[in-house]
Design a protein around this motif. Structure first.
Motif, mmCIF file in Angstrom:
data_model
loop_
_atom_site.group_PDB
_atom_site.id
_atom_site.type_symbol
_atom_site.label_atom_id
_atom_site.label_comp_id
_atom_site.label_asym_id
_atom_site.label_seq_id
_atom_site.Cartn_x
_atom_site.Cartn_y
_atom_site.Cartn_z
ATOM 1 N N ILE A 171 13.026 -28.807 9.234
ATOM 2 C CA ILE A 171 13.930 -28.237 8.245
ATOM 3 C C ILE A 171 14.725 -27.088 8.846
ATOM 4 C CG2 ILE A 171 12.411 -28.850 6.327
ATOM 5 C CD1 ILE A 171 11.759 -25.817 6.096
ATOM 6 N N GLY A 172 15.834 -26.761 8.179
ATOM 7 C CA GLY A 172 16.601 -25.592 8.559
ATOM 8 C C GLY A 172 16.109 -24.376 7.785
ATOM 9 N N PRO A 173 16.535 -23.180 8.188
ATOM 10 C CA PRO A 173 16.141 -21.956 7.475
ATOM 11 C C PRO A 173 16.541 -21.959 6.002
ATOM 12 C CG PRO A 173 17.080 -21.407 9.615
ATOM 13 C CD PRO A 173 17.331 -22.874 9.397
ATOM 14 N N ASP A 174 17.548 -22.783 5.654
ATOM 15 C CA ASP A 174 17.961 -22.884 4.250
ATOM 16 C C ASP A 174 17.259 -24.038 3.532
ATOM 17 O OD1 ASP A 174 19.220 -25.045 5.389
ATOM 18 O OD2 ASP A 174 21.261 -24.467 4.806
ATOM 19 N N GLY A 175 16.225 -24.584 4.164
ATOM 20 C CA GLY A 175 15.424 -25.608 3.513
ATOM 21 C C GLY A 175 16.026 -27.000 3.484
ATOM 22 N N HIS A 176 17.036 -27.248 4.342
ATOM 23 C CA HIS A 176 17.606 -28.599 4.339
ATOM 24 C C HIS A 176 16.826 -29.496 5.291
ATOM 25 C CE1 HIS A 176 19.888 -27.188 7.965
ATOM 26 N NE2 HIS A 176 19.719 -28.454 8.330
#
Length: 271
Positions: free
Chosen positions: A138-143
């Motif tokens: 995941i990315g830091p923005d939760g994607h």
């Protein structure tokens, strides 16, 4: 939903690789019976890939009867470009194991008809019997994959225009030249991953801590697409200690108390 907490990134990588190995071996793949595996790119799974290569080279695992489907690929980036996900997967994993090249599936970002490419990818997954285990980061923005904040939680494989924040973050891979960074990608949807029999999400580092909190301690929210996997019947969130910094103490204590049980999931499989 399981949360498996290891102390370090290296321990996460080993646990993940052992889990993949056990799942493949227990499936007893062979001609006409291929194990289907969904795979991510990015820095997080690299340690897992290195360990899986070790297993192969030691004669402890074969990928001859494994079929893989990668999560995503950039649009209009040459297949042999060093930053394409095709190059990433072959350089870091596929060329080091015994997988049949025809069984390693990666979306074609240079297809003449991108929508048709996406539709065909969904068909290929279905024809393969669905995905047994889908692994994601995941990315830091939760994607997850390129399902950025605001993406539908029932989305399928499609063309996605990348957010400016993502383009800027990716500039470091393209000599910090924004004009060279792809602005679109092909990506599996949240719904595509949700269809898998099992999902394992790797989350490491303090910069992913808030995303992990949103993923498991709050409700399902399309602004944090990884949170959808709370609702999957067989999800493992696999993280290191640094990624737990935003979690409640009670949450961490509860799941750490289950580690003896969780570690049984990666015991040496019966050959």
């Amino acid at each position: 939903m399981r949360l498996v907490i290891n102390d370090t990134y290296d321990e996460v990588s080993v646990w993940a690789a052992k889990y993949v190995r056990r799942k493949i071996i227990e499936f007893h793949p062979g001609p006409g019976k291929l194990f289907t595996l969904g795979l991510p790119t990015g820095s997080t799974p690299l340690g897992m890939y290195r360990k899986l290569i070790e297993f192969y080279k030691a004669g402890k695992l074969s990928f001859k009867y494994v079929k893989t489907f990668n999560m995503d690929e950039y649009v209009e980036l040459a297949r042999d470009h060093p930053e394409s996900y095709h190059s990433f997967m072959w350089d870091n994993f596929f060329k080091h194991i015994d997988i049949e090249p025809s069984n390693a599936h990666i979306l074609d970002g240079n297809a003449a008809d991108l929508e048709k490419e996406c539709d065909n990818y969904e068909k290929m997954i279905k024809e393969a019997g669905g995905i047994r285990l889908f692994i994601g980061g995941i990315g830091p923005d939760g994607h997850i994959a390129f399902n950025e904040p605001g993406s539908s939680l029932v989305s399928r494989t499609r063309v996605k225009t990348l957010a400016q924040e993502t383009i800027q973050a990716n500039a470091r891979f393209f000599g910090n030249d924004l004009s060279k960074v792809p602005t679109q990608a092909l990506t599996v949807g949240v719904g595509t991953v949700m269809d898998a029999d099992e999902v394992m999400i790797l989350i490491t580092g303090a910069h992913k801590a808030f995303a992990l909190h949103k993923a498991i301690e709050e409700g399902v929210n399309h602004m944090w697409t990884v949170s959808a996997f709370q609702q999957h019947p067989r999800t493992i969130f696999l993280c290191d200690e640094d990624a737990t910094m935003e979690l409640r103490v009670r949450t961490v204590k509860y799941f750490k108390g289950l580690m003896q049980l969780h570690n049984k999931l990666v015991e040496e499989p019966a050959e």
